[in-house]
Design a protein around this motif. Structure first.
Motif, PDB file in Angstrom:
ATOM      1  N   THR A   1       0.855  -1.203   0.000  1.00  0.00           N
ATOM      2  CA  THR A   1       0.000   0.000   0.000  1.00  0.00           C
ATOM      3  C   THR A   1       0.883   1.243   0.000  1.00  0.00           C
ATOM      4  O   THR A   1       1.845   1.326   0.758  1.00  0.00           O
ATOM      5  CB  THR A   1      -0.899   0.030   1.258  1.00  0.00           C
TER       6      THR A   1
ATOM      7  N   TRP B   1       1.351   5.052   0.927  1.00  0.00           N
ATOM      8  CA  TRP B   1       0.810   6.078   1.816  1.00  0.00           C
ATOM      9  C   TRP B   1       1.443   7.422   1.488  1.00  0.00           C
ATOM     10  O   TRP B   1       2.625   7.501   1.185  1.00  0.00           O
ATOM     11  CB  TRP B   1       1.108   5.733   3.287  1.00  0.00           C
TER      12      TRP B   1
ATOM     13  N   ALA C   1      -3.321   9.824   3.112  1.00  0.00           N
ATOM     14  CA  ALA C   1      -4.240   9.002   2.322  1.00  0.00           C
ATOM     15  C   ALA C   1      -3.437   7.831   1.798  1.00  0.00           C
ATOM     16  O   ALA C   1      -2.200   7.870   1.800  1.00  0.00           O
ATOM     17  CB  ALA C   1      -4.854   9.809   1.178  1.00  0.00           C
ATOM     18  N   SER C   2      -4.131   6.789   1.354  1.00  0.00           N
ATOM     19  CA  SER C   2      -3.410   5.617   0.867  1.00  0.00           C
ATOM     20  C   SER C   2      -3.935   5.194  -0.496  1.00  0.00           C
ATOM     21  O   SER C   2      -5.033   5.588  -0.911  1.00  0.00           O
ATOM     22  CB  SER C   2      -3.556   4.464   1.862  1.00  0.00           C
ATOM     23  N   SER C   3      -3.120   4.408  -1.184  1.00  0.00           N
ATOM     24  CA  SER C   3      -3.484   3.939  -2.514  1.00  0.00           C
ATOM     25  C   SER C   3      -3.106   2.471  -2.633  1.00  0.00           C
ATOM     26  O   SER C   3      -2.000   2.079  -2.282  1.00  0.00           O
ATOM     27  CB  SER C   3      -2.732   4.766  -3.566  1.00  0.00           C
TER      28      SER C   3
ATOM     29  N   GLY D   1      -0.844   4.636  -6.720  1.00  0.00           N
ATOM     30  CA  GLY D   1      -1.053   6.070  -6.870  1.00  0.00           C
ATOM     31  C   GLY D   1      -2.091   6.479  -7.899  1.00  0.00           C
ATOM     32  O   GLY D   1      -2.280   7.671  -8.132  1.00  0.00           O
TER      33      GLY D   1
ATOM     34  N   SER E   1      -5.386   5.873  -7.654  1.00  0.00           N
ATOM     35  CA  SER E   1      -6.510   6.413  -6.877  1.00  0.00           C
ATOM     36  C   SER E   1      -6.144   6.363  -5.389  1.00  0.00           C
ATOM     37  O   SER E   1      -5.332   5.532  -4.976  1.00  0.00           O
ATOM     38  CB  SER E   1      -7.771   5.590  -7.133  1.00  0.00           C
ATOM     39  N   PHE E   2      -6.731   7.285  -4.636  1.00  0.00           N
ATOM     40  CA  PHE E   2      -6.408   7.382  -3.209  1.00  0.00           C
ATOM     41  C   PHE E   2      -7.663   7.278  -2.349  1.00  0.00           C
ATOM     42  O   PHE E   2      -8.755   7.669  -2.770  1.00  0.00           O
ATOM     43  CB  PHE E   2      -5.693   8.706  -2.915  1.00  0.00           C
ATOM     44  N   SER E   3      -7.470   6.769  -1.120  1.00  0.00           N
ATOM     45  CA  SER E   3      -8.553   6.731  -0.136  1.00  0.00           C
ATOM     46  C   SER E   3      -8.933   8.155   0.264  1.00  0.00           C
ATOM     47  O   SER E   3      -8.190   9.102  -0.020  1.00  0.00           O
ATOM     48  CB  SER E   3      -8.065   5.973   1.109  1.00  0.00           C
TER      49      SER E   3
ATOM     50  N   SER F   1       7.861  10.667  -6.846  1.00  0.00           N
ATOM     51  CA  SER F   1       6.779  11.375  -6.159  1.00  0.00           C
ATOM     52  C   SER F   1       7.154  12.846  -6.175  1.00  0.00           C
ATOM     53  O   SER F   1       8.209  13.225  -5.668  1.00  0.00           O
ATOM     54  CB  SER F   1       6.678  10.866  -4.717  1.00  0.00           C
TER      55      SER F   1
END
Lengths: 164, 408
Positions: free
Chosen positions: B58, B60, B72-74, B78, B80-82, B391
């Motif tokens: 995951t 983060w 948030a996490s994906s 990367g 889509s994110f929570s 990133s």
């Protein structure tokens, strides 16, 4: 000659206080560097880059305030080169307590600090303090890190000598 | 003739005075100039974004936006994110220095340790705060100071060791006042460390690894094959020379011997705001990148050590000097070593990439993998078990998370 001297004195006395009264340091933006160089062309000018979070800057700033007081013939310009949302108040208060309220004070006013630094000196990566001594003839001497006041005095003397 | 000059100057002064109200208004409207695109707490408005992969793959993110820290996490690298979770509740004066950012680390259970710095007073004294989540990032404990000491702290780095303890290292000014009381000059800050056995809820008493190190650059932290923390930092060597040093810890409570990474001879009493990067490859090689403006060399450099940081290879210059190269990052990915840095051509900031498939002996030619025409965060590299990613937060173009091409 006497009248000129007096008028210059009045000018020196009123202009800085008016600048201080105007409030926050001026925003330093794209193109400001060239304007600044143009405005001071022919005058020996000390440009000091600093920031409110920089430890060595806190030590040097009051020394620079005394230097300005002792050298009315040198244009002293400060540029806060840190970038933050809440900076203008803190910048002004540190300048005030360092005796630099009446200097020509600027603050980086564009989030794209890389571009502002590149206009000043492409080799400058943002380390502060940094001082640029701009001689009457436009020759720039850059001092990285805290400047030795003795060196500034020496430079100031050469500038005074050049006018005689 | 002479008498006309002052009169003209007086006139000019009067004109300037008359113009001041306008000038003041112009200044007001410019005070919002910012590195961020917007003022809310969402990712799009972030000025600093830090990525970290959890052991389960995951991704983060922790970011600074709208005066808050959020995560948030994906689950899809990367794409889509929570929904974001806000870590901080009150509005804090977060450390916005060029080298400051929130840090996070995730353990095998999915618990998250998070740390960040704030300015806690008007004099910009810093404080390192830590928090943790034990419910998979749905909520975080209230942030607490990492140490009871009240002198300025900044530039924390954290990571989980293989046994699941959190190791934290930061710069700490606590020795300044006692030194000044003794009438001694105090330069820089101490390199302090502590560890946590409860995922960052509480930390051990702070210990010092080195005193009088440079006080304004981020630290680089990695773990060697045996799980010992390794820290690279800008030190202050004899004569005020701010070159890089490295220390490999014996264990979480014991610092090791300090070695010099490079003799750049950068003697400067200033804040470079430009810290190093460290990664340790599976072969056990230490890879370091850094910035210097020393007498011996200027610009970005890379060097490696195959003896646990005791000696380093000759520094390899990185980037084009006339393009203001900055913010070098290096990472040992699953397939290759990758190095990324910024260059600026007067208009655009580009992210440049080089890779090495022989543990840093030779490097590919640099290629540009992203660019932007406004302010941006440092380029950061992060790897999962399969691939390395860039990133990069930009003001104009939002957040980039992209797989590095040619890899694997």
């Amino acid at each position: 000659m006497k009248r000129r001297f007096l008028a210059t004195l009045i000018l020196l006395a009123t202009l800085p206080s008016a600048l201080a009264a105007a409030g926050a340091p001026k925003p330093f933006e794209r193109g400001s560097w060239q304007k600044l160089l143009h405005a001071h062309a022919g005058h020996p000018t000390l440009v000091h880059f600093w920031g409110v979070t920089c430890g060595p800057c806190k030590v040097e700033l009051p020394q620079l305030g005394r230097f300005m007081k002792d050298h009315p013939g040198i244009d002293v310009v400060t540029i806060s080169a840190d970038l933050v949302p809440n900076l203008p108040e803190a910048t002004r208060s540190m300048l005030d307590s360092a005796g630099l309220a009446s200097a020509e004070n600027w603050i980086f006013g564009d989030g794209f600090a890389e571009r502002l630094r590149f206009e000043i000196d492409p080799a400058w990566q943002g380390d502060i303090p940094r001082t640029m001594l701009i001689a009457r003839d436009g020759i720039i001497t850059t001092i990285e890190g805290s400047a030795e006041i003795a060196d500034l005095n020496k430079w100031s003397d050469t500038q005074a000598a050049a006018t005689r | 003739m002479i008498s006309h000059k002052p009169a003209a100057r007086m006139l000019l002064a009067a004109a300037m005075l008359a113009a001041f109200p306008k000038l003041a208004r112009a200044q007001m409207s410019h005070q919002h100039a910012s590195e961020a695109a917007c003022e809310e707490t969402v990712l799009r408005c972030a000025s600093k974004v830090t990525p970290a992969f959890a052991p389960d793959g995951t991704l983060w993110l922790a970011w600074m936006a709208g005066g808050q820290i959020s995560v948030a996490s994906s689950k899809d690298q990367g794409k889509s994110f929570s929904a974001p979770v806000q870590v901080t509740r009150e509005r804090l004066n977060l450390d916005w220095g060029p080298d400051a950012r929130p840090k996070l680390a995730i353990d095998a259970k999915g618990d998250i340790a998070l740390a960040f710095s704030i300015f806690r007073d008007q004099a910009f004294n810093g404080q390192v705060l830590t928090t943790r989540s034990t419910d998979g990032g749905h909520s975080f404990d209230p942030p607490r100071p990492i140490t009871a000491n009240n002198e300025s702290q900044r530039f924390e780095a954290i990571g989980f060791d293989p046994a699941g303890a959190v190791f934290a290292v930061w710069l700490d000014k606590r020795n300044r006042v006692p030194a000044q009381r003794r009438g001694e000059k105090y330069d820089g800050a101490g390199l302090f460390f502590a560890s946590s056995k409860d995922n960052g809820a509480t930390y051990s008493d702070a210990r010092m690894a080195a005193d009088n190190t440079c006080e304004c650059c981020r630290l680089a932290l990695a773990f060697d094959g045996a799980g010992h923390p390794v820290v690279v930092f800008r030190n202050i060597f004899e004569g005020g020379v701010r070159d890089h040093a490295i220390v490999t810890f014996t264990d979480l409570a014991t610092s090791g011997e300090l070695h010099r990474v490079s003799r750049d001879d950068w003697q400067i009493a200033a804040c470079p705001h430009h810290g190093p990067s460290l990664t340790i490859s599976s072969a056990g090689t230490y890879h370091v990148t850094w910035y210097t403006n020393g007498k011996a060399r200027k610009g970005l450099f890379y060097a490696r050590s195959r003896d646990g940081g005791k000696t380093f290879s000759d520094p390899l210059p990185v980037g084009q000097l006339n393009h203001s190269p900055s913010r070098p990052q290096v990472i040992a990915g699953p397939q290759a070593l990758a190095m990324a840095w910024k260059e600026f051509d007067g208009q655009k900031t580009s992210i440049n990439l080089m890779t090495s498939h022989d543990d840093g002996a030779t490097w590919s030619k640099p290629t540009v993998i992203a660019d932007t025409a406004d302010s941006s965060d440092h380029p950061l590299l992060v790897s999962d078990h399969r691939q390395t990613y860039l990133s990069w937060m930009t003001k104009a173009d939002g957040y980039h998370f992209q797989a590095i091409e040619g890899e694997p």
